[in-house]
Design a protein around this motif. Structure first.
Motif, PDB file in Angstrom:
ATOM      1  N   LEU A  59     -47.203   4.560  17.152  1.00  0.00           N
ATOM      2  CA  LEU A  59     -46.612   4.096  15.903  1.00  0.00           C
ATOM      3  C   LEU A  59     -46.555   2.569  15.871  1.00  0.00           C
ATOM      4  O   LEU A  59     -46.868   1.949  14.841  1.00  0.00           O
ATOM      5  N   ARG A  60     -46.192   1.957  16.988  1.00  0.00           N
ATOM      6  CA  ARG A  60     -46.152   0.490  17.055  1.00  0.00           C
ATOM      7  C   ARG A  60     -47.534  -0.107  16.875  1.00  0.00           C
ATOM      8  O   ARG A  60     -47.664  -1.178  16.270  1.00  0.00           O
ATOM      9  N   LYS A  61     -48.592   0.573  17.360  1.00  0.00           N
ATOM     10  CA  LYS A  61     -49.957   0.086  17.136  1.00  0.00           C
ATOM     11  C   LYS A  61     -50.298   0.113  15.654  1.00  0.00           C
ATOM     12  O   LYS A  61     -50.929  -0.814  15.134  1.00  0.00           O
ATOM     13  N   GLN A  62     -49.880   1.169  14.968  1.00  0.00           N
ATOM     14  CA  GLN A  62     -50.157   1.263  13.536  1.00  0.00           C
ATOM     15  C   GLN A  62     -49.400   0.196  12.753  1.00  0.00           C
ATOM     16  O   GLN A  62     -49.925  -0.384  11.804  1.00  0.00           O
ATOM     17  N   ILE A  63     -48.182  -0.094  13.162  1.00  0.00           N
ATOM     18  CA  ILE A  63     -47.382  -1.116  12.480  1.00  0.00           C
ATOM     19  C   ILE A  63     -47.933  -2.507  12.773  1.00  0.00           C
ATOM     20  O   ILE A  63     -47.913  -3.392  11.913  1.00  0.00           O
ATOM     21  N   ALA A  64     -48.474  -2.723  13.980  1.00  0.00           N
ATOM     22  CA  ALA A  64     -48.984  -4.038  14.370  1.00  0.00           C
ATOM     23  C   ALA A  64     -50.152  -4.474  13.493  1.00  0.00           C
ATOM     24  O   ALA A  64     -50.365  -5.678  13.300  1.00  0.00           O
TER      25      ALA A  64
ATOM     26  N   THR B 189     -47.762  -8.618  19.906  1.00  0.00           N
ATOM     27  CA  THR B 189     -47.351  -7.206  19.823  1.00  0.00           C
ATOM     28  C   THR B 189     -48.374  -6.312  20.520  1.00  0.00           C
ATOM     29  O   THR B 189     -47.999  -5.403  21.287  1.00  0.00           O
TER      30      THR B 189
ATOM     31  N   ARG C 210     -49.379 -10.362  15.733  1.00  0.00           N
ATOM     32  CA  ARG C 210     -50.154  -9.165  16.086  1.00  0.00           C
ATOM     33  C   ARG C 210     -50.653  -9.239  17.537  1.00  0.00           C
ATOM     34  O   ARG C 210     -50.598  -8.268  18.267  1.00  0.00           O
TER      35      ARG C 210
ATOM     36  N   ARG D 119     -50.345  -4.295  10.401  1.00  0.00           N
ATOM     37  CA  ARG D 119     -49.822  -4.887   9.167  1.00  0.00           C
ATOM     38  C   ARG D 119     -49.116  -6.232   9.395  1.00  0.00           C
ATOM     39  O   ARG D 119     -48.682  -6.858   8.437  1.00  0.00           O
ATOM     40  N   GLN D 120     -48.993  -6.662  10.630  1.00  0.00           N
ATOM     41  CA  GLN D 120     -48.295  -7.914  10.932  1.00  0.00           C
ATOM     42  C   GLN D 120     -49.239  -9.109  10.777  1.00  0.00           C
ATOM     43  O   GLN D 120     -50.473  -8.954  10.857  1.00  0.00           O
TER      44      GLN D 120
END
Length: 186
Positions: free
Chosen positions: A68-73, A84, A81, A75-76
């Motif tokens: 999930l953190r990879k998917q959110i990263a 993260t 990015r 968008r940063q």
């Protein structure tokens, strides 16, 4: 159960240590299922398996969190990015190391459980020899009991040059059938 990765690893090490201390670890395979120690040993192995399953579930949830953190990263902003993603890679490598330890412990635990459940080869041989002996005694008792009633059981079979008569009759009938079929074709 603990939730941090070091705590999960400590739990896994404790499970591994408990397996090594388990009475069935160095014992030869094949405990007697009727033995009370067998039931206790199996209960201890089941508890270790439940603890290991709990640790594996925690590892799975941590892996899902990293995904999930990879998917959110994605968008940063670019500067955040990289930091993260580096953090996620570090945590993923530590997670994969602990997960590898859990898989090794799981295979050891399954081997321990199988050796605790499986009878030893001498026990298997002894069981089959006892069964064969019991059956031989039963057959000989039945033959002795009915010896006067069924004289055909005690008499040798009729043979022609050491070939049973019934077999010779079957061959003659088969030969006659083949000859009849050849004659009907002509």
């Amino acid at each position: 159960m603990a939730s941090g990765l070091p705590a999960i690893e400590a739990t896994l090490r404790a499970i591994q240590a408990a397996m090594v201390r388990h009475p069935a670890f160095l014992a030869p395979p094949g405990t007697n299922p009727g033995d009370p120690d067998h039931t206790d040993n199996q209960a201890q192995i089941d508890k270790l398996r439940r603890d290991l399953n709990s640790a594996l579930q925690q590892l799975k949830s941590r892996s899902d969190m990293l995904d999930l953190r990879k998917q959110i990263a994605v968008r940063q902003p670019r500067q955040q990015r990289w930091r993260t993603n580096q953090s996620i890679r570090d945590q993923s490598s530590a997670l994969s190391r602990v997960y590898g330890l859990a898989v090794d412990i799981l295979s050891q635990l399954e081997a321990l459980q199988q050796s605790n459940l499986r009878p030893s080869i001498p026990q298997i041989i002894q069981h089959f020899l006892q069964e064969a002996n019991d059956q031989n005694e039963m057959v000989s008792a039945l033959v002795q009991q009915h010896k006067g009633h069924y004289d055909a059981l005690c008499q040798p079979t009729t043979t022609v040059q050491n070939i049973p008569v019934g077999f010779l009759i079957a061959i003659v009938i088969a030969w006659l059938g083949i000859m009849r079929e050849k004659l009907s074709r002509q």
